[in-house]
Write an enzyme that holds these catalytic residues in place. Structure first.
Site, short mmCIF file in Angstrom:
data_model
loop_
_atom_site.label_atom_id
_atom_site.label_comp_id
_atom_site.label_asym_id
_atom_site.label_seq_id
_atom_site.Cartn_x
_atom_site.Cartn_y
_atom_site.Cartn_z
N HIS A 82 0.82 -1.21 0.00
CA HIS A 82 0.00 0.00 0.00
C HIS A 82 0.86 1.27 0.00
O HIS A 82 0.39 2.32 -0.38
CB HIS A 82 -0.96 0.00 1.20
CG HIS A 82 -2.11 -0.96 1.04
ND1 HIS A 82 -3.23 -0.65 0.30
CD2 HIS A 82 -2.29 -2.23 1.48
CE1 HIS A 82 -4.06 -1.68 0.33
NE2 HIS A 82 -3.51 -2.65 1.02
N GLU A 124 -6.25 -13.15 -0.36
CA GLU A 124 -6.94 -11.86 -0.20
C GLU A 124 -7.61 -11.49 -1.52
O GLU A 124 -7.05 -10.76 -2.33
CB GLU A 124 -5.94 -10.75 0.21
CG GLU A 124 -5.39 -10.89 1.60
CD GLU A 124 -4.70 -9.62 2.11
OE1 GLU A 124 -4.63 -8.64 1.35
OE2 GLU A 124 -4.25 -9.63 3.26
N TRP A 145 -9.69 -9.40 -2.19
CA TRP A 145 -10.03 -7.97 -2.29
C TRP A 145 -8.80 -7.10 -2.57
O TRP A 145 -8.94 -5.94 -2.90
CB TRP A 145 -10.66 -7.50 -0.97
CG TRP A 145 -9.71 -7.69 0.19
CD1 TRP A 145 -8.72 -6.82 0.59
CD2 TRP A 145 -9.61 -8.83 1.05
NE1 TRP A 145 -8.02 -7.35 1.65
CE2 TRP A 145 -8.55 -8.57 1.96
CE3 TRP A 145 -10.31 -10.03 1.16
CZ2 TRP A 145 -8.17 -9.48 2.95
CZ3 TRP A 145 -9.94 -10.93 2.15
CH2 TRP A 145 -8.89 -10.66 3.02
N HIS A 146 -7.61 -7.67 -2.40
CA HIS A 146 -6.39 -6.85 -2.54
C HIS A 146 -5.88 -6.90 -3.97
O HIS A 146 -5.40 -7.92 -4.44
CB HIS A 146 -5.32 -7.33 -1.56
CG HIS A 146 -4.03 -6.56 -1.64
ND1 HIS A 146 -3.61 -5.69 -0.66
CD2 HIS A 146 -3.07 -6.53 -2.59
CE1 HIS A 146 -2.45 -5.15 -1.01
NE2 HIS A 146 -2.09 -5.66 -2.18
ZN LIG Z 1 -4.45 -4.59 0.95
#
Ligand SMILES: [Zn+2]
Length: 362
Positions: A221, A276, A278-279
């Site tokens: 991120h 993940e 969603w990532h």
């Molecule tokens: Zn993330």
């Protein structure tokens, strides 16, 4: 994001092959030329020796082996969609690179083993709320005002959200985009303090924190190239998101827009991160298509490029891409003079130069 070519006239290599050997850094050109000659011979040889092209995944670089070794690996996919190794550039220019630029571009690898430097600064951040109004209603919701993403990644997100909306899929919710190293440090420290007030000593508190909060410098991120994108119907960051309409759509279509599901279910042993769905991570096209098609996670993809000094591949649209992996020599890399060529550091010391060497007629 992919770094657009911006080459000053002084960096331009005057012309053709003859000049290459007279230039100030002839080794830079001689090396690839010799390598390519050797490779061409080896590829030719392999073709003769092998009864049929083997469609096998290349072995990952054995530990201890330097990048760039193992270049004799050459094989053809059925239909010649992918060939490992680099090719020769007819016309090229130098590009000066430095310690900083190796952490610039859409292909920088960030994980628990490859942390970003202390002075790292994300490139070209852009506030999402500034453009979200132009999207179809409820196509994308940003949970925190002021959330930022890298400019190129945000353009790709815009495109992707529109494509989803066209198929009647909306309600995507951006819950996390860019996070600075300093902010991550704050989050990390806060959590440690909380554990300490609960009676843990500093060391144990840190251990506990690491289980749930990314160590500052080790989160994707920080680059502005990653985001968490659940949906209004499934806002919690749980693996079951992968079974929802939105989660499925992302898994099937994000690559078209330059994104990958960065932590796939079957690669947790390599990524070190659990599934993940969603990532998303922006890596850019054609890399997203190649990773999706070949089933490579980002760690594998970068390693395959390093090990083979690059690859040549054909994407679904018929374009043939030459993707070179270069270790700088004399602080420079070589960029072919082909329209649409882009380069990116990998965060490990190498550069990935991506050139569309053939585009089918429209
Ligand atoms: Zn993330």
């Amino acid at each position: 994001m992919m770094e657009d070519l911006n080459i000053g006239p002084e960096e331009k290599n005057a012309s053709g092959l003859g000049r290459w050997f007279e230039g100030p850094v002839p080794r830079l050109f001689l090396m690839p030329a010799i390598l390519i000659l050797a490779l061409t011979a080896l590829i030719g040889l392999n073709k003769e020796l092998l009864p049929a092209p083997a469609a096998v995944q290349p072995p990952l670089r054995p530990s201890g082996q330097e990048a760039g070794q193992g270049t004799t690996q050459a094989y053809l996919e059925p239909g010649e969609l992918l060939r490992l190794g680099t090719r020769y550039h007819e016309d090229a220019v130098h590009k000066i690179v430095d310690q900083k630029s190796v952490f610039q571009g859409s292909l920088i690898l960030v994980n628990q083993k490859q942390r970003l430097p202390e002075d790292y600064q994300a490139e070209q951040l852009r506030v999402i709320n500034d453009w979200i109004d132009t999207l179809p209603p409820e196509a994308l919701i940003v949970s925190k005002a002021g959330t930022m993403l890298n400019q190129t990644a945000s353009d790709a997100l815009d495109q992707m959200i529109r494509a989803a909306a066209d198929e009647g899929i909306g309600g995507f919710t951006l819950v996390s985009g860019y996070r600075s190293v300093a902010y991550q440090r704050e989050l990390f420290e806060k959590k440690i303090q909380k554990y300490m007030t609960e009676g843990l000593d500093r060391e144990s508190a840190e251990q506990e924190t690491k289980e749930i909060v990314a160590v500052p410098g080790e989160s994707e991120h920080h680059t502005g190239l990653a985001m968490d994108l659940p949906s209004q119907e499934h806002l919690t960051l749980e693996t079951s998101y992968g079974t929802t309409i939105n989660g499925k759509w992302l898994a099937e279509n994000a690559w078209r827009h330059g994104f990958i599901i960065r932590y796939p279910e079957n690669k947790t042993g390599i990524t070190g991160i659990s599934f993940e769905p969603w990532h998303l991570r922006y890596v850019g096209y054609p890399h997203s298509e190649l990773m999706q098609r070949e089933g490579w996670c980002m760690e594998e993809y970068i390693q395959i490029l390093r090990q083979n000094r690059g690859l040549t591949a054909k994407t679904e649209d018929g374009t043939i891409w030459q993707i070179d992996y270069q270790i700088p020599e004399n602080g420079m890399i070589v960029i072919p003079l082909i329209v649409g060529t882009k380069s990116s550091g990998d965060g490990l010391g190498g550069y990935i130069v991506t050139a569309p060497v053939y585009r089918p007629a429209q």
